[in-house]
Design a protein around this motif. Structure first.
Motif, PDB file in Angstrom:
ATOM      1  N   ILE A   1      18.241  10.795  -0.714  1.00 18.82           N
ATOM      2  CA  ILE A   1      19.441   9.872  -1.367  1.00 18.82           C
ATOM      3  C   ILE A   1      18.653   8.608  -1.221  1.00 18.82           C
ATOM      4  CG2 ILE A   1      21.144  10.946  -0.108  1.00 18.82           C
ATOM      5  CD1 ILE A   1      21.574   8.358   1.441  1.00 18.82           C
ATOM      6  N   HIS A   2      18.718   8.172  -2.332  1.00 19.84           N
ATOM      7  CA  HIS A   2      18.340   6.728  -2.910  1.00 19.84           C
ATOM      8  C   HIS A   2      20.191   5.909  -3.072  1.00 19.84           C
ATOM      9  CE1 HIS A   2      14.678   7.683  -5.149  1.00 19.84           C
ATOM     10  NE2 HIS A   2      14.570   8.040  -4.191  1.00 19.84           N
ATOM     11  N   ILE A   3      19.502   4.677  -2.583  1.00 24.41           N
ATOM     12  CA  ILE A   3      20.936   3.990  -2.682  1.00 24.41           C
ATOM     13  C   ILE A   3      20.297   2.699  -3.432  1.00 24.41           C
ATOM     14  CG2 ILE A   3      21.741   4.980  -0.462  1.00 24.41           C
ATOM     15  CD1 ILE A   3      20.800   2.164   1.072  1.00 24.41           C
ATOM     16  N   LEU A   4      21.401   1.691  -3.998  1.00 23.27           N
ATOM     17  CA  LEU A   4      21.321   1.104  -4.224  1.00 23.27           C
ATOM     18  C   LEU A   4      21.953  -0.654  -3.546  1.00 23.27           C
ATOM     19  CD1 LEU A   4      20.279  -0.502  -6.863  1.00 23.27           C
ATOM     20  CD2 LEU A   4      22.652  -0.647  -7.835  1.00 23.27           C
ATOM     21  N   SER A   5      20.996  -1.180  -3.325  1.00 28.25           N
ATOM     22  CA  SER A   5      21.266  -2.066  -1.385  1.00 28.25           C
ATOM     23  C   SER A   5      20.330  -3.567  -1.844  1.00 28.25           C
ATOM     24  CB  SER A   5      20.606  -1.794  -0.519  1.00 28.25           C
ATOM     25  OG  SER A   5      21.153  -3.305   0.043  1.00 28.25           O
ATOM     26  N   PRO A   6      20.262  -5.002  -2.737  1.00 28.16           N
ATOM     27  CA  PRO A   6      19.495  -6.286  -3.238  1.00 28.16           C
ATOM     28  C   PRO A   6      19.307  -6.709  -1.247  1.00 28.16           C
ATOM     29  CG  PRO A   6      22.049  -7.104  -2.503  1.00 28.16           C
ATOM     30  CD  PRO A   6      22.570  -4.984  -2.330  1.00 28.16           C
ATOM     31  N   ASP A   7      19.380  -5.605  -0.172  1.00 30.90           N
ATOM     32  CA  ASP A   7      19.030  -6.064   1.538  1.00 30.90           C
ATOM     33  C   ASP A   7      18.233  -4.886   1.849  1.00 30.90           C
ATOM     34  OD1 ASP A   7      19.312  -8.525   1.049  1.00 30.90           O
ATOM     35  OD2 ASP A   7      21.221  -8.308   1.205  1.00 30.90           O
ATOM     36  N   ASP A   8      17.700  -4.536   2.361  1.00 26.07           N
ATOM     37  CA  ASP A   8      17.203  -3.609   3.581  1.00 26.07           C
ATOM     38  C   ASP A   8      18.135  -3.378   4.002  1.00 26.07           C
ATOM     39  OD1 ASP A   8      15.616  -1.844   5.197  1.00 26.07           O
ATOM     40  OD2 ASP A   8      14.270  -3.006   5.684  1.00 26.07           O
ATOM     41  N   PRO A   9      18.309  -1.723   4.293  1.00 26.06           N
ATOM     42  CA  PRO A   9      19.389  -2.160   4.736  1.00 26.06           C
ATOM     43  C   PRO A   9      19.250  -0.891   5.832  1.00 26.06           C
ATOM     44  CG  PRO A   9      18.915  -0.088   3.110  1.00 26.06           C
ATOM     45  CD  PRO A   9      18.352  -0.854   3.140  1.00 26.06           C
ATOM     46  N   GLY A  10      18.521  -0.846   6.157  1.00 27.93           N
ATOM     47  CA  GLY A  10      17.482  -0.634   7.712  1.00 27.93           C
ATOM     48  C   GLY A  10      17.589   1.053   8.301  1.00 27.93           C
ATOM     49  N   GLU A  11      18.559   1.680   9.267  1.00 26.18           N
ATOM     50  CA  GLU A  11      18.576   2.821   9.501  1.00 26.18           C
ATOM     51  C   GLU A  11      17.975   4.116   9.259  1.00 26.18           C
ATOM     52  OE1 GLU A  11      22.819   3.089   9.585  1.00 26.18           O
ATOM     53  OE2 GLU A  11      23.214   1.447   9.338  1.00 26.18           O
ATOM     54  N   GLY A  12      16.200   4.281   9.191  1.00 26.25           N
ATOM     55  CA  GLY A  12      15.595   4.852   8.917  1.00 26.25           C
ATOM     56  C   GLY A  12      15.451   4.679   7.448  1.00 26.25           C
ATOM     57  N   PHE A  13      16.072   3.489   6.491  1.00 25.98           N
ATOM     58  CA  PHE A  13      15.493   4.103   4.471  1.00 25.98           C
ATOM     59  C   PHE A  13      14.082   3.120   4.325  1.00 25.98           C
ATOM     60  CE2 PHE A  13      20.138   4.193   4.673  1.00 25.98           C
ATOM     61  CZ  PHE A  13      20.716   4.507   2.924  1.00 25.98           C
ATOM     62  N   ALA A  14      13.531   3.609   3.232  1.00 26.29           N
ATOM     63  CA  ALA A  14      12.198   2.778   3.029  1.00 26.29           C
ATOM     64  C   ALA A  14      12.768   2.677   1.344  1.00 26.29           C
ATOM     65  CB  ALA A  14      11.448   3.942   3.141  1.00 26.29           C
ATOM     66  N   ALA A  15      11.946   1.533   0.597  1.00 33.51           N
ATOM     67  CA  ALA A  15      11.826   0.886  -0.218  1.00 33.51           C
ATOM     68  C   ALA A  15      11.646   2.399  -1.065  1.00 33.51           C
ATOM     69  CB  ALA A  15      11.212  -0.208  -0.914  1.00 33.51           C
ATOM     70  N   ALA A  16      12.201   2.871  -2.074  1.00 37.32           N
ATOM     71  CA  ALA A  16      12.124   3.741  -2.944  1.00 37.32           C
ATOM     72  C   ALA A  16      10.914   2.927  -3.784  1.00 37.32           C
ATOM     73  CB  ALA A  16      13.602   4.222  -3.840  1.00 37.32           C
ATOM     74  N   HIS A  17       9.961   3.283  -4.245  1.00 45.67           N
ATOM     75  CA  HIS A  17       9.117   3.153  -5.786  1.00 45.67           C
ATOM     76  C   HIS A  17       9.256   4.274  -6.840  1.00 45.67           C
ATOM     77  CE1 HIS A  17       7.322   0.524  -2.179  1.00 45.67           C
ATOM     78  NE2 HIS A  17       6.844   1.063  -1.816  1.00 45.67           N
ATOM     79  N   GLY A  18      10.345   4.176  -7.203  1.00 50.41           N
ATOM     80  CA  GLY A  18      10.942   5.378  -8.331  1.00 50.41           C
ATOM     81  C   GLY A  18      10.749   4.682 -10.007  1.00 50.41           C
ATOM     82  N   GLY A  19      10.707   4.992 -10.708  1.00 54.50           N
ATOM     83  CA  GLY A  19      10.078   4.919 -11.626  1.00 54.50           C
ATOM     84  C   GLY A  19      11.636   4.999 -12.946  1.00 54.50           C
ATOM     85  N   LEU A  20      11.848   5.276 -14.421  1.00 56.96           N
ATOM     86  CA  LEU A  20      13.025   5.095 -15.520  1.00 56.96           C
ATOM     87  C   LEU A  20      14.341   6.045 -14.441  1.00 56.96           C
ATOM     88  CD1 LEU A  20      10.884   5.453 -18.604  1.00 56.96           C
ATOM     89  CD2 LEU A  20      12.287   3.315 -17.149  1.00 56.96           C
ATOM     90  N   GLU A  21      13.862   7.195 -13.341  1.00 53.86           N
ATOM     91  CA  GLU A  21      15.500   7.151 -12.940  1.00 53.86           C
ATOM     92  C   GLU A  21      15.576   6.500 -12.096  1.00 53.86           C
ATOM     93  OE1 GLU A  21      16.327  10.905  -9.644  1.00 53.86           O
ATOM     94  OE2 GLU A  21      14.514  11.421 -11.746  1.00 53.86           O
TER      95      GLU A  21
END
Length: 104
Positions: free
Chosen positions: A60-80
């Motif tokens: 899953i990719h989520i939108l959040s202005p802050d690090d949600p923690g809980e095992g999420f990592a910053a997504a180095h995405g692209g235009l998608e």
């Protein structure tokens, strides 16, 4: 031509604009791999902008202005990610407007 799309000190707008859009989402899109059975709960807790099945697990990719923690990592995405985050933001605006009419 340098990798930044510049030619002779001038940025090529056709190449620069997508990079600018991607840069705007940096630090706001987060990724996590979860079980398929966890997806409904994730949709309730987070602003899920995209899902993808990989090797029997759901990314899953989520939108959040802050690090949600809980095992999420910053997504180095692209235009998608730009596209799906734009859709998510555009859905929020009509939803907020309809909430005002319900409350009145």
């Amino acid at each position: 031509m340098p990798a930044d799309g510049s030619a002779g000190g001038r940025a090529d707008p056709a190449r620069r604009r997508p990079l600018d859009l991607i840069e705007r989402t940096r630090g706001q899109v987060w990724a996590k791999t979860i079980g398929r059975d966890e997806l409904d709960e994730a949709k309730l807790r987070y602003e899920v902008i995209s899902t993808r099945l990989f090797a029997g697990r759901t990314i899953i990719h989520i939108l959040s202005p802050d690090d949600p923690g809980e095992g999420f990592a910053a997504a180095h995405g692209g235009l998608e990610d730009v596209y799906f985050s734009t859709l998510a933001r555009s859905r929020r605006i009509p939803a907020a407007a309809s909430d005002q009419f319900v409350a009145a």
